[in-house]
Design an enzyme around this catalytic site. Structure first.
Site, PDB file in Angstrom:
ATOM      1  N   LYS A  51       0.800  -1.229   0.000  1.00 19.59           N
ATOM      2  CA  LYS A  51       0.000   0.000   0.000  1.00 19.59           C
ATOM      3  C   LYS A  51       0.829   1.275   0.000  1.00 19.59           C
ATOM      4  CE  LYS A  51      -4.411  -1.432   0.467  1.00 19.59           C
ATOM      5  NZ  LYS A  51      -5.555  -0.888  -0.294  1.00 19.59           N
ATOM      6  N   SER A  83      -9.263  -0.026   6.231  1.00 20.71           N
ATOM      7  CA  SER A  83      -9.346  -1.092   7.229  1.00 20.71           C
ATOM      8  C   SER A  83      -7.965  -1.429   7.796  1.00 20.71           C
ATOM      9  CB  SER A  83      -9.990  -2.338   6.620  1.00 20.71           C
ATOM     10  OG  SER A  83      -9.225  -2.785   5.533  1.00 20.71           O
ATOM     11  N   GLU A  87      -9.982 -14.174  -3.939  1.00 19.19           N
ATOM     12  CA  GLU A  87     -10.821 -13.574  -2.903  1.00 19.19           C
ATOM     13  C   GLU A  87     -11.130 -14.615  -1.836  1.00 19.19           C
ATOM     14  OE1 GLU A  87     -14.143 -12.122  -5.571  1.00 19.19           O
ATOM     15  OE2 GLU A  87     -13.670 -10.224  -4.568  1.00 19.19           O
ATOM     16  N   GLY A 139     -15.989 -13.215   0.789  1.00 23.19           N
ATOM     17  CA  GLY A 139     -15.893 -11.862   0.240  1.00 23.19           C
ATOM     18  C   GLY A 139     -15.675 -11.875  -1.258  1.00 23.19           C
ATOM     19  N   ASP A 195     -17.119 -10.492  -3.806  1.00 26.27           N
ATOM     20  CA  ASP A 195     -17.865  -9.451  -4.536  1.00 26.27           C
ATOM     21  C   ASP A 195     -17.337  -9.228  -5.949  1.00 26.27           C
ATOM     22  OD1 ASP A 195     -15.777  -8.419  -2.638  1.00 26.27           O
ATOM     23  OD2 ASP A 195     -16.009  -6.641  -3.891  1.00 26.27           O
ATOM     24  N   SER A 228       1.013  -9.678  -0.414  1.00 22.82           N
ATOM     25  CA  SER A 228       0.610  -8.278  -0.281  1.00 22.82           C
ATOM     26  C   SER A 228       1.026  -7.589   1.017  1.00 22.82           C
ATOM     27  CB  SER A 228      -0.898  -8.152  -0.477  1.00 22.82           C
ATOM     28  OG  SER A 228      -1.585  -9.048   0.365  1.00 22.82           O
TER      29      SER A 228
END
Lengths: 316, 316
Positions: free
Chosen positions: B51, B76, B202, B206, B208, B302
């Site tokens: 990030k 989050s 995913e 979750g 989506d 990640s």
């Protein structure tokens, strides 16, 4: 004696077989240590520790005939995995003499690499005698964990890579058990850069090398009881001691509580799994054991073979 | 849209500020996955996750005046730390809107980077609305976690570095939350090598993005309850979705139990601390979710922000 040339030769032998492990930096660690710190992450080495370097270097120099007969070794853990893996890589077989109370993850790893295991009680039995008998009976080549010039030269390759990558350092900090890693590291580091300060770290309960250097001769202590299960030798090596007497500048000690804190720091801030023995150097930096603090410090993070269950226990 | 050129520009901006993280290989992982796997270890990135790349890229493009007024963000967890650190690095200040049930280690890290924290209940309140109001009231620049071209371009730099280092790959496997990381990764990877297969992962609870791609439009699901606390968005991003619809080849799902096993594998065999969200890709490989299995697979690991206590709990 072992020379820089021997370390450079070892580096050529392990090239493409051992990992060239990454050098890791952390702003938080630098702030805490008050220095610029370069971590040579040998926990990311094959089989999870620097030991593969020395074992592969030593076994690769055996004759084809000897490789066919096989290898014997004794070890509290990482050297066992290293010899098992190196033997397999070189088309040989290995018998490993290991303490009966070795963490299960290490026993499993040695078996996975295809080696045979013979166990002993490390508080009452002499592992070296057991291994020597086995080697004699079966015609195996005995590869000791540290007292062998090819092992020492191989272990020195991590420090050599570190200096090649980051340039001049004011100090290099290395854990001490039998003394093979620090003897090789000191040979490499002082060979490349004579001004470098070589600092060894031992657990408080296992300060045989510190005492021996102070006494000017090899001193024997009780088998150390420490969470640093890779550093439980009673006396420095016959071959490693004179090298370390000549090249090591100082030895500092850390407690088991400091080792636990350093492992927690490694998880929280470095995102690295390191074993208790490897936490010695980090603990020395986090607790400011080096005085004065060198500006640029190289650190050998020696290994990461702790196992998830044991890690959870130590962090809990 | 975001282009390969944008990712390359981002790579220049973050150079010397973000770490060029190591690529890690493991024989054991290769054996288990039935492929040659290259792990881009973004858990070793500054603040412990990829990030930082996007946040620094986006904030570095703000005006001097805006940097003086400050930054706002909602997240989050990892984006919060990323914005806090990037803001500090660029001489600015940050206010972060974070869920009240964020792991303590992440709250502490954000505070350590000097940011102000405003908490909300992620099951009942709208974090975006809270952050927008704050930004308006105080004149702050709102840096969203994924729906921003500079964020997407910045996140793509990890995949770009990976391909530069290891050469051609058959597939790249990336976790999906809001879709910024995979949108940037796919843009970079398909820009460099159009034939590459882009696989998203995913958590089962979750999915989506999987549902949205199947429906051909953004679908909203209940807030996912999964141990992957970084992947709990309800719907794909407005900007990321069309990119991912164009560039992502398939999406696979993993369970929370598989995430725990993958984290244990990372500790035991890779000696890396990875957070549950980062374990998705490893879990997909260990459980053979890719069919057929590509020969050479790049994986974005990640992040590693899980905290020692929580890690011990998950491993226990």
């Amino acid at each position: 004696m072992v020379t820089l040339r021997d370390v450079r030769d070892a580096a050529k032998r392990i090239e493409g077989v051992a990992h060239r492990t990454p050098v890791i930096q952390s702003r938080t660690l630098n702030d805490r240590a008050g220095a610029r710190v370069f971590l040579k992450a040998e926990n990311l080495q094959r089989m999870g520790a620097f030991k593969f370097r020395g074992a592969y270097n030593a076994i690769s120099r055996l004759s084809a005939e000897q490789l066919t007969r096989g290898i014997a070794a004794f070890s509290s853990g990482n050297h066992a995995q290293a010899v098992a893996l190196a033997a397999r890589e070189l088309g040989s077989t290995a018998v490993i003499v290991m303490p009966a109370d070795t963490p299960v993850s290490k026993l499993d790893a040695v078996r996975e690499y295809g080696a045979e295991i013979v166990t002993y009680d490390r508080y009452t039995e002499d592992r070296e005698a057991i291994a020597r008998r086995l080697a004699e009976e079966r015609g195996l080549a005995l590869i000791p964990p540290y007292d062998h010039p090819d092992i020492i030269a191989g272990q020195g390759t991590a420090a050599l890579e570190l200096l090649e990558e980051v340039g001049e350092l004011d100090a290099i900090v290395v854990p001490i058990s039998g003394g093979g890693l620090i003897a090789g590291s000191a040979t490499a580091a002082k060979g490349v850069q004579p001004s470098i300060r070589v600092v060894g770290v031992e657990p408080e309960a296992g300060d045989d090398t510190r005492r021996s250097l102070a006494a000017g001769e090899r001193v024997r202590i009780d088998v150390p009881r420490t969470i640093a299960d890779g550093l439980t030798v009673s006396t420095p090596g016959e071959l490693t001691f004179p090298i370390n007497r000549a090249l090591v500048d100082e030895i500092v000690l850390v407690s088991d509580d400091e080792l636990r804190d350093a492992m927690r720091f490694a998880v929280d801030r470095l995102k690295l799994v390191i074993e208790p023995s490897a936490a010695t150097t980090l603990a020395a930096l986090l607790n400011h054991r080096l005085d004065p603090v060198p500006a640029r410090i190289g650190v050998i993070i020696s290994g990461g073979n702790v196992g998830a269950a044991r890690l959870a226990e130590l962090l809990g």
